[in-house]
Design a protein around this motif. Structure first.
Motif, mmCIF file in Angstrom:
data_model
loop_
_atom_site.group_PDB
_atom_site.id
_atom_site.type_symbol
_atom_site.label_atom_id
_atom_site.label_comp_id
_atom_site.label_asym_id
_atom_site.label_seq_id
_atom_site.Cartn_x
_atom_site.Cartn_y
_atom_site.Cartn_z
ATOM 1 N N PRO A 1 33.002 65.101 50.176
ATOM 2 C CA PRO A 1 32.845 64.664 51.618
ATOM 3 C C PRO A 1 33.554 63.378 51.749
ATOM 4 N N ILE A 2 33.257 62.326 50.881
ATOM 5 C CA ILE A 2 33.828 61.160 50.938
ATOM 6 C C ILE A 2 35.175 61.372 50.878
ATOM 7 N N LEU B 1 30.025 70.138 58.722
ATOM 8 C CA LEU B 1 29.260 69.143 59.238
ATOM 9 C C LEU B 1 27.789 69.464 59.296
ATOM 10 N N CYS B 2 27.140 69.661 58.024
ATOM 11 C CA CYS B 2 25.708 69.861 58.057
ATOM 12 C C CYS B 2 24.851 68.807 58.031
ATOM 13 N N GLY B 3 25.557 67.702 57.628
ATOM 14 C CA GLY B 3 24.836 66.163 57.600
ATOM 15 C C GLY B 3 24.129 65.818 56.503
ATOM 16 N N CYS C 1 25.507 64.886 53.677
ATOM 17 C CA CYS C 1 26.293 63.754 52.856
ATOM 18 C C CYS C 1 25.612 62.586 53.690
ATOM 19 N N PHE C 2 25.414 62.436 54.831
ATOM 20 C CA PHE C 2 24.937 61.263 55.446
ATOM 21 C C PHE C 2 23.333 60.862 54.917
ATOM 22 N N GLU C 3 22.742 61.796 55.005
ATOM 23 C CA GLU C 3 21.292 61.574 54.382
ATOM 24 C C GLU C 3 21.086 61.256 52.987
ATOM 25 N N VAL C 4 22.118 61.580 52.189
ATOM 26 C CA VAL C 4 21.962 60.961 50.812
ATOM 27 C C VAL C 4 22.893 59.777 50.522
ATOM 28 N N CYS C 5 23.551 59.275 51.727
ATOM 29 C CA CYS C 5 24.626 58.313 51.174
ATOM 30 C C CYS C 5 23.754 56.991 51.045
ATOM 31 N N PRO C 6 23.789 56.214 50.212
ATOM 32 C CA PRO C 6 22.940 55.331 50.002
ATOM 33 C C PRO C 6 23.378 53.869 50.875
ATOM 34 N N ARG D 1 24.488 54.625 53.870
ATOM 35 C CA ARG D 1 24.475 55.273 55.277
ATOM 36 C C ARG D 1 25.903 55.569 56.050
ATOM 37 N N ILE D 2 26.871 55.994 55.231
ATOM 38 C CA ILE D 2 28.002 56.185 56.004
ATOM 39 C C ILE D 2 28.103 57.647 56.736
ATOM 40 N N ASP D 3 28.259 57.511 58.029
ATOM 41 C CA ASP D 3 28.043 58.777 59.135
ATOM 42 C C ASP D 3 29.105 59.767 58.654
ATOM 43 N N ILE D 4 29.252 60.395 57.693
ATOM 44 C CA ILE D 4 30.580 61.070 57.202
ATOM 45 C C ILE D 4 30.909 62.056 58.225
ATOM 46 N N PRO D 5 29.749 62.950 58.796
ATOM 47 C CA PRO D 5 30.041 64.176 59.801
ATOM 48 C C PRO D 5 30.969 63.180 61.165
#
Ligand code: SF4
Lengths: 210, 492
Positions: free
Chosen positions: B357-358, B383-385, B387-392, B394-398
């Protein structure tokens, strides 16, 4: 001709990113350590498959010698400032750090050091490489690292340790944070202890015999 | 592209030019069962470990909020922090160099190494040096760059590319690794022991012996840095094996290549990041070794230290008000391990050193979207989201992906190619998670009719515009969303 420095700084300014940012505070460091702090430290160090023993100050020389014996150590390097009288075993070849090269260190079995700080929550030992801890190569090249830390050097968590270490950093001391023996999980995620750093980390916690 | 995009993009290096687009590479990877099995096992294991140690932290969310804001503060005043960092580094005795792009950074490093009159360097794993392809530049200059991280060694000896940020050789099994060591180590130095089996401990021992002679004789070490502290001029490197300590300690000269976004304002900020990074990354309370240095130390380690501050497209990312949060990234790889697309497609499909994702958000921003592979990356997500939830941090990847998809479509406007139409339709589809979900559900239901086929020739409209341009993989029996809900529903 503009230099790379000027150009990069100009690009940053042109990016229009400047704005006030409100930074919410980090969680407070843990308060003064409680007696359980040392228990937790011991538990977490052991969790990395390091060997942990707790003992009284007076028992240190004897315990160092038995611990080194456990690994079949015949030669050991000692940093400047390590309390004299800790290495009493006549069978051991004890070397002071007198301009030893990396090759010299590679031929030595073990090192005994002190430490600057212990962190309970993560089971981490921090060396600031002042007296009794030696320069960085000493605790890196030999295969056994025996580290003696006082119970009153253990703090609760990472932020507490970071705060305490600022003066060392400001005076240019390098720091080495050690959490267990060297390890890799690069082969099918199997954890293997000991790749390039010491394969054995043996920690003696001195000052309270819990 | 809007006028605000001031900084130029980084070059898509020859390694990746001409590489097929993400869908083609992903399709190829899906056929590689061994890789998929390794990846699934790896990501699942690390996911579990991460969840356990993150759960131990009292207020993880407060740490994330603090970490994200600290990085935002740096990005909002990056010029000031870099100048402060430069001052402090210089005061501590480190020489600071600036590089606009990869070529300039490589030139600086090659010249420094040449100046030392050596023909080899030891390296500790660094994403920044991979990104600028420093090894290739050194090689061209006749300088051997020895990678010393076990996984990097496997990749380098195997003439391969890394597939995961944290475990770059995750696509290789132990038998393959043994074969690589047996056949390739001798040409690079000390050969593998005759008796070596494919036991991980024996393979690690072979690497230890092989690299030890290189560490002991090395005159120049090259590293990156996880953090560069502005108010003390301090660099920080986290690692596991001790190869980092070897590279940072034994050589006489140390050169560190540091992306300009690696700055932290104050020493105390490490209190947050030394919790966020190891727990998110390897799923440990702390990684085995962290080295911290502030210029050369008297009689201890390298007596000459250099830092090369590299832009290489970062200011381009900074100029995008939505996209700039990608520069918060601390390369922990947590987003890879939770990504259902990454788990199936593998790291190589992303066509850059930043997979998952990154990579899907950072690569097109660093390199622009002119190259087909870079333009297809924003689509490498459901775009399941997760990645955002685990990102330390908080990068809103979606959100960033959707933003990039819009840019891709805009760039294709006026060019009514099948590709352009496909992208446009895809952008519409992905812009609203609801649309994608409902279309996917429709497809999943109809996949019962497609059992046995590897690819779908035609999706119902609007997917048809996309599938007419290329074959889409057969959809799984459940959507990523359904799958995620089923397997992770309880823990959320
Ligand atoms: S985007 Fe976030 S989760 Fe992914 S590697 Fe970067 S910091 Fe880690």
């Amino acid at each position: 001709m503009t230099t790379a420095r000027e150009e990069v700084l100009a690009r940053i300014r042109a990016a229009g990113a400047a704005r006030p940012v409100e930074v919410p505070p980090a969680p407070e460091p843990s308060p003064q350590p409680a007696p359980e702090t040392v228990d937790l430290f011991a538990e977490n160090v052991a969790d990395y498959r390091a060997v942990v023993e707790r003992l009284a100050e007076s028992a240190v020389p004897q315990r160092i010698s038995s611990a080194l014996g456990q690994y079949g150590v015949t030669s050991v390097v000692v940093p400047d400032g390590l309390p004299s009288g800790w290495l009493t075993d006549a069978a051991l070849r004890v070397l002071a750090d007198e301009r030893l090269t990396a090759y010299d260190l590679d031929a030595i079995d073990a090192v005994v050091t002190q430490a600057a700080v212990g962190i309970a929550e993560t089971g981490t030992i921090v060396l600031d490489h002042t007296a009794g801890q030696g320069r960085r190569a000493l605790s890196l090249v030999p295969d056994v690292h025996l580290c003696v830390i006082r119970a009153d050097q253990v703090v609760g968590d990472v932020p507490a340790a970071v705060r305490q270490l600022r003066p060392a950093v400001e005076t240019g001391r390098p720091l080495t944070w050690i959490s267990g023996p060297s390890a890799t999980s690069d082969i099918e995620l199997n954890r293997v202890e000991g790749v390039h750093g010491p394969r054995h980390l043996h920690v003696l916690i001195v000052g309270d015999e819990a | 592209m809007s006028a605000r995009h001031t900084g130029p993009v980084a070059a898509t290096t020859p390694t990746f030019i001409g590489m097929p687009k993400f869908p083609a590479l992903a399709r190829e990877a899906l056929g590689n069962t061994q890789q998929r099995r390794n990846l699934a096992f790896a990501t699942q294991t690390i996911r579990g470990k991460r969840a356990a140690v993150v759960g131990e932290v009292g207020d993880w969310e407060a740490l994330r909020l603090n970490g994200a804001a600290v990085k935002d503060e740096v990005l909002a005043h990056l010029d000031d922090y870099l100048i402060q960092l430069e001052d402090k580094l210089t005061a501590a005795g480190t020489t600071v160099h600036w590089a606009r792009d990869a070529a300039e950074a490589n030139r600086i490093v090659v010249e420094l190494v040449r100046g030392k009159g050596v023909d080899e360097v030891v390296k500790v794993k660094s994403m920044a040096t991979q990104e600028i392809e420093l090894n290739e530049a050194l090689e061209e200059a006749g300088i051997a760059a020895w990678e010393t991280d076990l996984a990097e060694l496997i990749v380098q000896l195997g003439n391969d590319r890394p597939s995961h940020i944290l475990v770059p050789a995750i696509h290789r099994g132990r038998a393959e690794i043994r074969d690589i060591f047996r056949t390739r180590m001798a040409a690079a130095g000390r050969p593998a022991p005759e008796t070596m089996t494919d036991e991980p401990a024996q393979l690690a021992e072979a690497a230890r012996l092989h690299l030890r002679e290189k560490f002991l004789r090395a005159k120049v070490g090259i590293s990156g840095a996880n953090f560069a502290i502005a108010d003390t001029g301090t660099l920080v490197v986290l690692e596991s094996e001790g190869n980092g300590r070897m590279c940072l300690t034994l050589p006489e000269t140390l050169i560190s290549v540091v992306g300009i976004e690696k700055v932290l304002p104050t020493w105390e900020d490490l209190g947050t990041f030394l919790q966020l990074l190891p727990r998110s990354s390897t799923g440990e309370r702390m990684n085995p070794y962290t080295s911290i240095w502030t210029g050369p130390a008297d009689g201890d380690g390298p007596q000459e230290t250099h830092v090369v501050l590299v832009d290489n497209g970062r200011t381009h990312v900074l100029a995008d008000p939505v996209g700039r949060q990608a520069l918060r990234c601390i390369r922990c790889s947590a987003c890879l391990n939770v990504c259902p697309v990454y788990e199936r497609a593998g790291g190589h499909a992303y066509g850059s050193v930043y997979p998952g994702p990154i990579g899907a958000v950072l690569t097109p921003q660093l390199r622009g979207i002119d190259n087909p592979i870079d333009a297809s990356l924003p689509y490498a997500s459901s775009l399941c989201g997760a990645c955002f939830e685990v990102c330390p941090v908080r990068i809103d990847i979606p959100r960033l992906l959707v933003n990039l998809r819009t840019q891709v479509v805009d760039a294709h406007r006026g060019r009514p190619s099948a590709e352009g139409l496909a992208m446009k339709s895809a952008a519409w589809m992905f812009a609203e998670p609801g649309r994608w979900a409902s279309m996917q559900k429709g497809i999943t239901a109809s996949s019962k009719l497609l059992r046995g086929k590897r690819t779908l020739q035609h999706l119902p409209w609007p997917g048809s515009v996309w599938t007419d341009a290329r074959n889409a993989p057969v959809p799984p029996r459940e959507t990523f969303r359904q799958w995620w809900q089923r397997t992770h529903g309880e823990s959320r």
